[in-house]
Design a protein around this motif. Structure first.
Motif, PDB file in Angstrom:
ATOM      1  N   GLN A   1      30.136 -19.861  42.892  1.00 35.69           N
ATOM      2  CA  GLN A   1      30.203 -21.314  43.022  1.00 35.69           C
ATOM      3  C   GLN A   1      29.556 -22.028  41.838  1.00 35.69           C
ATOM      4  N   HIS A   2      28.811 -21.287  41.004  1.00 32.12           N
ATOM      5  CA  HIS A   2      28.061 -21.893  39.908  1.00 32.12           C
ATOM      6  C   HIS A   2      28.366 -21.194  38.581  1.00 32.12           C
ATOM      7  N   SER A   3      28.117 -21.930  37.500  1.00 33.39           N
ATOM      8  CA  SER A   3      28.267 -21.380  36.166  1.00 33.39           C
ATOM      9  C   SER A   3      27.205 -22.020  35.281  1.00 33.39           C
ATOM     10  N   PRO A   4      26.165 -21.310  34.850  1.00 36.42           N
ATOM     11  CA  PRO A   4      25.981 -19.876  35.071  1.00 36.42           C
ATOM     12  C   PRO A   4      25.731 -19.566  36.545  1.00 36.42           C
ATOM     13  N   ILE A   5      25.995 -18.336  36.883  1.00 34.57           N
ATOM     14  CA  ILE A   5      25.840 -17.909  38.277  1.00 34.57           C
ATOM     15  C   ILE A   5      24.363 -17.886  38.651  1.00 34.57           C
ATOM     16  N   THR A   6      24.105 -17.950  39.944  1.00 39.08           N
ATOM     17  CA  THR A   6      22.731 -17.904  40.438  1.00 39.08           C
ATOM     18  C   THR A   6      22.335 -16.457  40.739  1.00 39.08           C
ATOM     19  N   ALA A   7      21.046 -16.233  40.925  1.00 37.20           N
ATOM     20  CA  ALA A   7      20.551 -14.890  41.260  1.00 37.20           C
ATOM     21  C   ALA A   7      21.162 -14.412  42.577  1.00 37.20           C
ATOM     22  N   TYR A   8      21.261 -15.310  43.540  1.00 41.49           N
ATOM     23  CA  TYR A   8      21.858 -14.945  44.824  1.00 41.49           C
ATOM     24  C   TYR A   8      23.318 -14.528  44.647  1.00 41.49           C
ATOM     25  N   GLU A   9      24.065 -15.300  43.853  1.00 44.73           N
ATOM     26  CA  GLU A   9      25.466 -14.966  43.616  1.00 44.73           C
ATOM     27  C   GLU A   9      25.603 -13.612  42.923  1.00 44.73           C
ATOM     28  N   ALA A  10      24.735 -13.345  41.967  1.00 53.56           N
ATOM     29  CA  ALA A  10      24.772 -12.048  41.279  1.00 53.56           C
ATOM     30  C   ALA A  10      24.515 -10.914  42.262  1.00 53.56           C
ATOM     31  N   GLU A  11      23.518 -11.077  43.117  1.00 56.15           N
ATOM     32  CA  GLU A  11      23.202 -10.028  44.107  1.00 56.15           C
ATOM     33  C   GLU A  11      24.369  -9.793  45.070  1.00 56.15           C
ATOM     34  N   MET A  12      24.970 -10.881  45.534  1.00 54.37           N
ATOM     35  CA  MET A  12      26.122 -10.742  46.439  1.00 54.37           C
ATOM     36  C   MET A  12      27.289 -10.049  45.734  1.00 54.37           C
ATOM     37  N   ALA A  13      27.551 -10.440  44.489  1.00 57.20           N
ATOM     38  CA  ALA A  13      28.646  -9.817  43.735  1.00 57.20           C
ATOM     39  C   ALA A  13      28.369  -8.338  43.526  1.00 57.20           C
ATOM     40  N   ILE A  14      27.146  -7.992  43.142  1.00 61.61           N
ATOM     41  CA  ILE A  14      26.791  -6.589  42.924  1.00 61.61           C
ATOM     42  C   ILE A  14      26.989  -5.781  44.199  1.00 61.61           C
ATOM     43  N   GLU A  15      26.612  -6.346  45.333  1.00 65.51           N
ATOM     44  CA  GLU A  15      26.813  -5.641  46.608  1.00 65.51           C
ATOM     45  C   GLU A  15      28.298  -5.361  46.850  1.00 65.51           C
ATOM     46  N   HIS A  16      29.144  -6.361  46.622  1.00 67.44           N
ATOM     47  CA  HIS A  16      30.587  -6.165  46.806  1.00 67.44           C
ATOM     48  C   HIS A  16      31.147  -5.153  45.797  1.00 67.44           C
ATOM     49  N   ILE A  17      30.672  -5.219  44.559  1.00 63.76           N
ATOM     50  CA  ILE A  17      31.126  -4.281  43.531  1.00 63.76           C
ATOM     51  C   ILE A  17      30.743  -2.852  43.919  1.00 63.76           C
ATOM     52  N   GLU A  18      29.486  -2.660  44.284  1.00 68.22           N
ATOM     53  CA  GLU A  18      29.029  -1.317  44.675  1.00 68.22           C
ATOM     54  C   GLU A  18      29.807  -0.790  45.866  1.00 68.22           C
ATOM     55  N   ASN A  19      30.087  -1.650  46.842  1.00 70.07           N
ATOM     56  CA  ASN A  19      30.846  -1.228  48.022  1.00 70.07           C
ATOM     57  C   ASN A  19      32.261  -0.785  47.670  1.00 70.07           C
ATOM     58  N   ALA A  20      32.780  -1.266  46.551  1.00 65.66           N
ATOM     59  CA  ALA A  20      34.125  -0.868  46.116  1.00 65.66           C
ATOM     60  C   ALA A  20      34.093   0.353  45.205  1.00 65.66           C
ATOM     61  N   ILE A  21      33.155   0.388  44.247  1.00 62.56           N
ATOM     62  CA  ILE A  21      33.217   1.433  43.219  1.00 62.56           C
ATOM     63  C   ILE A  21      32.589   2.752  43.643  1.00 62.56           C
ATOM     64  N   ILE A  22      31.576   2.718  44.490  1.00 63.03           N
ATOM     65  CA  ILE A  22      30.921   3.980  44.874  1.00 63.03           C
ATOM     66  C   ILE A  22      31.890   4.879  45.642  1.00 63.03           C
ATOM     67  N   PRO A  23      32.597   4.378  46.664  1.00 58.20           N
ATOM     68  CA  PRO A  23      33.582   5.253  47.328  1.00 58.20           C
ATOM     69  C   PRO A  23      34.757   5.632  46.420  1.00 58.20           C
ATOM     70  N   ALA A  24      35.129   4.740  45.502  1.00 61.41           N
ATOM     71  CA  ALA A  24      36.274   5.009  44.613  1.00 61.41           C
ATOM     72  C   ALA A  24      35.998   6.187  43.695  1.00 61.41           C
ATOM     73  N   LYS A  25      34.755   6.414  43.346  1.00 54.11           N
ATOM     74  CA  LYS A  25      34.392   7.534  42.456  1.00 54.11           C
ATOM     75  C   LYS A  25      34.907   8.859  43.012  1.00 54.11           C
ATOM     76  N   LYS A  26      34.911   8.997  44.339  1.00 55.16           N
ATOM     77  CA  LYS A  26      35.372  10.235  44.979  1.00 55.16           C
ATOM     78  C   LYS A  26      36.870  10.462  44.791  1.00 55.16           C
ATOM     79  N   GLN A  27      37.609   9.399  44.470  1.00 50.29           N
ATOM     80  CA  GLN A  27      39.057   9.511  44.271  1.00 50.29           C
ATOM     81  C   GLN A  27      39.416   9.894  42.837  1.00 50.29           C
ATOM     82  N   LEU A  28      38.436   9.861  41.944  1.00 43.13           N
ATOM     83  CA  LEU A  28      38.686  10.168  40.539  1.00 43.13           C
ATOM     84  C   LEU A  28      38.684  11.676  40.315  1.00 43.13           C
TER      85      LEU A  28
END
Length: 150
Positions: free
Chosen positions: A38-65
């Motif tokens: 919602q902000h630019s630059p992003i806020t610390a909260y937004e970064a943490e939320m984004a990182i959580e979503h990113i990790e939830n996607a990429i960590i399981p995907a590693k097993k498919q590689l």
């Protein structure tokens, strides 16, 4: 065995392509599985939320590689901008160089003056940097090659 994987980060999706396989992840530079900055630059909260979503996607995907060393490449212009910004004289940006850029972004997010970084601070650049940082970090990659000619 070395596995060449092409990374493409779009607005709401990231794809990993190798051989005839294509893995799609619900994270992109404008949308992280339904979460948006919602902000630019992003806020610390937004970064943490984004990182959580990113990790939830990429960590399981590693097993498919495939097993073996992963050589990641991308033709995303934001990667080229990051390499140019870091004054790198090759098309390869190392994981430590990505980490340094990430730390600069974190400093701005946490209150350092915006002029303390030469990095773009718009939300799309920040999202791209968060995604590649999390991928190189969690997958223990050496870095990413920029395929600027494609």
């Amino acid at each position: 065995m070395k596995n060449h994987i092409q990374l493409e980060i779009k607005d709401s999706e990231t794809t990993l392509s190798y051989l005839s396989t294509k893995i799609s992840l619900p994270i992109g530079i404008k949308n992280f599985n339904g979460y948006k900055f919602q902000h630019s630059p992003i806020t610390a909260y937004e970064a943490e939320m984004a990182i959580e979503h990113i990790e939830n996607a990429i960590i399981p995907a590693k097993k498919q590689l495939p097993d073996g060393e992963i050589l990641l490449s991308s033709n995303n212009k934001i990667l080229g901008l990051l390499i140019e910004n870091r004054h790198i004289d090759s098309e390869f940006i190392t994981a430590p160089q990505i980490e340094d850029a990430f730390n600069e972004l974190v400093n701005v997010i946490n209150g350092s003056p915006i002029h303390s970084t030469q990095l773009p601070t718009n939300s799309e650049f920040s999202a791209f940097l968060l995604i590649i940082r999390e991928i190189t970090h969690h997958w223990s990659l050496n870095g990413i090659t920029y395929n600027y000619s494609q």
